[in-house]
Structure formats: structure tokens, C-alpha cells
Design a protein around this motif. Sequence first.
Motif, mmCIF file in Angstrom:
data_model
loop_
_atom_site.group_PDB
_atom_site.id
_atom_site.type_symbol
_atom_site.label_atom_id
_atom_site.label_comp_id
_atom_site.label_asym_id
_atom_site.label_seq_id
_atom_site.Cartn_x
_atom_site.Cartn_y
_atom_site.Cartn_z
ATOM 1 N N ALA A 45 0.830 -1.209 0.000
ATOM 2 C CA ALA A 45 0.000 0.000 0.000
ATOM 3 C C ALA A 45 0.862 1.256 0.000
ATOM 4 N N VAL A 46 1.961 1.227 0.752
ATOM 5 C CA VAL A 46 2.831 2.402 0.805
ATOM 6 C C VAL A 46 3.454 2.661 -0.571
ATOM 7 N N TYR A 47 3.989 1.617 -1.194
ATOM 8 C CA TYR A 47 4.598 1.797 -2.517
ATOM 9 C C TYR A 47 3.556 2.231 -3.546
ATOM 10 N N ARG A 48 2.354 1.665 -3.399
ATOM 11 C CA ARG A 48 1.299 2.019 -4.340
ATOM 12 C C ARG A 48 0.929 3.499 -4.209
ATOM 13 N N SER A 49 0.921 4.009 -2.966
ATOM 14 C CA SER A 49 0.578 5.416 -2.799
ATOM 15 C C SER A 49 1.738 6.310 -3.251
ATOM 16 N N LEU A 50 2.972 5.774 -3.251
ATOM 17 C CA LEU A 50 4.102 6.562 -3.755
ATOM 18 C C LEU A 50 4.080 6.635 -5.285
ATOM 19 N N TRP A 51 3.781 5.513 -5.942
ATOM 20 C CA TRP A 51 3.817 5.473 -7.410
ATOM 21 C C TRP A 51 2.535 4.874 -7.968
ATOM 22 N N PRO A 52 1.409 5.589 -7.851
ATOM 23 C CA PRO A 52 0.141 5.012 -8.306
ATOM 24 C C PRO A 52 0.127 4.718 -9.805
ATOM 25 N N ASP A 53 0.772 5.566 -10.618
ATOM 26 C CA ASP A 53 0.702 5.356 -12.072
ATOM 27 C C ASP A 53 1.470 4.104 -12.495
ATOM 28 N N ALA A 54 2.681 3.959 -11.960
ATOM 29 C CA ALA A 54 3.478 2.774 -12.323
ATOM 30 C C ALA A 54 2.788 1.502 -11.856
ATOM 31 N N PHE A 55 2.157 1.567 -10.664
ATOM 32 C CA PHE A 55 1.482 0.369 -10.155
ATOM 33 C C PHE A 55 0.249 0.047 -10.992
ATOM 34 N N HIS A 67 -11.015 -20.867 5.021
ATOM 35 C CA HIS A 67 -11.714 -19.601 4.749
ATOM 36 C C HIS A 67 -10.757 -18.426 4.864
ATOM 37 N N PHE A 68 -9.794 -18.528 5.785
ATOM 38 C CA PHE A 68 -8.826 -17.432 5.910
ATOM 39 C C PHE A 68 -7.992 -17.308 4.638
ATOM 40 N N VAL A 69 -7.525 -18.449 4.112
ATOM 41 C CA VAL A 69 -6.730 -18.414 2.882
ATOM 42 C C VAL A 69 -7.569 -17.812 1.751
ATOM 43 N N ASP A 70 -8.847 -18.142 1.740
ATOM 44 C CA ASP A 70 -9.775 -17.537 0.785
ATOM 45 C C ASP A 70 -9.838 -16.018 0.981
ATOM 46 N N LEU A 71 -9.903 -15.596 2.242
ATOM 47 C CA LEU A 71 -9.997 -14.154 2.536
ATOM 48 C C LEU A 71 -8.772 -13.404 2.041
ATOM 49 N N VAL A 72 -7.597 -14.016 2.199
ATOM 50 C CA VAL A 72 -6.370 -13.366 1.716
ATOM 51 C C VAL A 72 -6.506 -13.107 0.219
ATOM 52 N N TRP A 73 -6.995 -14.110 -0.503
ATOM 53 C CA TRP A 73 -7.143 -13.934 -1.949
ATOM 54 C C TRP A 73 -8.190 -12.864 -2.267
ATOM 55 N N VAL A 74 -9.246 -12.789 -1.455
ATOM 56 C CA VAL A 74 -10.287 -11.776 -1.678
ATOM 57 C C VAL A 74 -9.671 -10.373 -1.696
ATOM 58 N N PHE A 75 -8.613 -10.156 -0.893
ATOM 59 C CA PHE A 75 -7.963 -8.851 -0.899
ATOM 60 C C PHE A 75 -6.855 -8.763 -1.958
ATOM 61 N N LEU A 76 -6.206 -9.871 -2.250
ATOM 62 C CA LEU A 76 -5.163 -9.832 -3.291
ATOM 63 C C LEU A 76 -5.790 -9.547 -4.654
ATOM 64 N N TYR A 77 -6.975 -10.083 -4.898
ATOM 65 C CA TYR A 77 -7.601 -9.945 -6.215
ATOM 66 C C TYR A 77 -7.794 -8.482 -6.623
ATOM 67 N N PRO A 78 -8.440 -7.635 -5.827
ATOM 68 C CA PRO A 78 -8.558 -6.233 -6.258
ATOM 69 C C PRO A 78 -7.219 -5.510 -6.314
ATOM 70 N N LEU A 79 -6.297 -5.856 -5.404
ATOM 71 C CA LEU A 79 -5.032 -5.110 -5.366
ATOM 72 C C LEU A 79 -4.134 -5.472 -6.553
ATOM 73 N N LEU A 80 -4.089 -6.757 -6.906
ATOM 74 C CA LEU A 80 -3.143 -7.186 -7.937
ATOM 75 C C LEU A 80 -3.761 -7.200 -9.330
ATOM 76 N N TYR A 81 -5.070 -7.462 -9.444
ATOM 77 C CA TYR A 81 -5.650 -7.685 -10.769
ATOM 78 C C TYR A 81 -6.537 -6.542 -11.251
ATOM 79 N N LEU A 82 -7.198 -5.847 -10.329
ATOM 80 C CA LEU A 82 -8.225 -4.893 -10.776
ATOM 81 C C LEU A 82 -7.685 -3.482 -10.955
#
Lengths: 213, 124
Positions: free
Chosen positions: A48-58, A194-209
Motif C-alpha cells: 500500500a505504501v509503494y502504491r501510494s508513492l507510485w500510483p501510475d506505475a502500479f 476460509h482465511f486463505v480464501d480471505l487473503v485472496w479476496v484482498f489480493l484480487y482487487p489489489l493485484l488484478y483490478l
Amino acid sequence: MSDIAARNAALRQPWRSLRRQREGAAFGIWIFLGSEVMFFGCALLTFAVYRSLWPDAFAAAARETNITYGTVNTALLLTSSLTMAAAAEGAAAGLRRLTLCCLAATVAFGIGFLVVKGFEYQEDITKHLVPGAGFRLEAPQAQIFFAFYWLLTGVHAVHLSTGIGIATVLGIQAWRGSRMLASPAFEALGLYWHFVDLVWVFLYPLLYLGGRS
Amino acid sequence: MTGLGEERPASTAGIWRATLPVWAGLMVLLVATLVGAYLELGRFNLVLSLGIAVAKAALVVVFFMQLKRPDPLLRLAACAGLVFLAFMFTLTYADVLTRAPPTQPGTVMPRSIPDRPAAGQRAF
């Protein structure tokens, strides 16, 4: 075997009742999941920190991920959570057939996720999305995104593989009858899954969307 | 009674009745987040996708991870990690968002390119 006898057979030291044993198992898993939250939380905070530093590159880097594979995998994992929840409930209710079928389906969905992930990794490698020399994108910060991509999806895949292994073992034990369905292990596995599922639920918007609009 | 959760569904049909609607809700949210990612919302794309992720997580935690059961010990244990996360994110961003701009580039540039002199450009 009667219901009471089955419950007594599932009872282990030092518990005096199956109810307390079950609560102890769930509590233990929740504490473990708390440590997992911190583990993944650190990586996500850094992301999140790197993303807020370089939103365009991310955003440009996130566009390079394969959204089809990501979405299919999200659907697979969410469905595996459905079958895992049904398996845990079925075990608690003493429904052997439902438990075994749902555990098998959960393992199958989990393996399906890993297979899709494997195809995705292969495509990422051929597209030169591995940070280092010959990286596809020009912006150096895009390499940071993909460092997180490989780290987070890799660690998640390790967690999922662990879950698949435990689910397979529990399924075989339940099938052979060496583990009673009243055992709290099924619910404990469910919490972890379910926890492992939850981790992916947050990875999906951050990495793919990111960067799609 | 044994206190093992008599309120739980005891039949196969009852279990599917309790779990399938949750799964359907998760699928609807998945489609919503996919469509939402392609809308032109500027910085609110992230807000939308993370908001939907939180909604999905709430469905999973409450229904699949059984926090709907009135068990205060488990509810507290589940919240403990989130409390820590809240502190960690707050304190970290209190630092990152208030740091003097010239200290940013040199410290966080990837090492694959030579260090640039601090140009004084703002990171935000």
C-alpha cells in the motif's frame, strides 16, 4: 455407534467435554489466524505504501496481470469455501456422505486454483514479468509491483497447498473411519481454509483490478 | 443437551439452504467488483474494489467462519488481528504521508537504477 458414543470417541485429553474441546480448537485456530493476519498485513501495508508513492506505475503494472485467470481463480476459491463450509457443517451434523463429498470437492477446487495459477505463472514468465534484467515494463517501480505479485501469490499458494494437504488427510481419515465426524478438526480446517480464501479476496482487487478503467 | 450447537442445520438440505445464499452473494459481489474495475471512477476505483472485498470478507467471516454464533471468545480473537492492523496502518501512514518530500526518492528507489539526486519533487 450411537451419537453419544461417537462424541465420546472424538473427545481428547485434556478436555472434559466435546463442547469445550471444540471451542478450544476454534480459539487456537483464531489465534493462529491472528498471527497470519499480521504476516499478510505487513506485506499488504508495504504494498500500500509503494502504491501510494507510485500510483501510475502500479496501475500500469497491474494492467499486465491476466484478469481472466485472476477472476476464474477468485470464483474457484469462493466456491471452495462454500464446499468447505458445507463439509464442516456436515461433519458437525454427522452427515458422512456430505462431509466426504464436500471435502473432495474442496480439494478439487483448491487443486484447480493451483493449476490455473500455474498457467498464469507460465504466461507471466514468457511475458517477462519477473523483476530483474529484461523486465517488460519501462518504469522501474513496476518491478516493485511484480515483486509483490510474486511474493504474495506465492505465499498464498503455499498456504493453499497446506490447506489442500490437511483436507486430503482429514478426508482419508474420515473415509477410513479413523477420525470421528464429531472431531473439531473439520471446523478448524474450515477456519484456516476460509482465511486463505480471505487473503485472496484482498489480493484480487489489489493485484488484478488496478488500472483497468 | 450437549451444547454442541443445536441451532446448526442437521440435514443436508438444511446445510445447503444455509450456505448457498452466502455463496450466491459472494458471486454477485465478484461480478460487481469486476464490472466496477472498468468504470471510470478515478481514485474511487480502489475504494470501490476494496469496499467490495470487505463486504465479501464480512460474508465469509460471519457465515462461513461462524462468527454469527454468539461466542465472545472467538469474536474477540478474530478482532485482535484487525486491531493490530489498524494501529500498524495508522502509524505507518502517519509517518509516510507526513515525511518531507526530498527524503522520499533516494530512500525507496529500486536499486536497479543509479541513485538520482533528490530533486525535491513531491511524491503525492
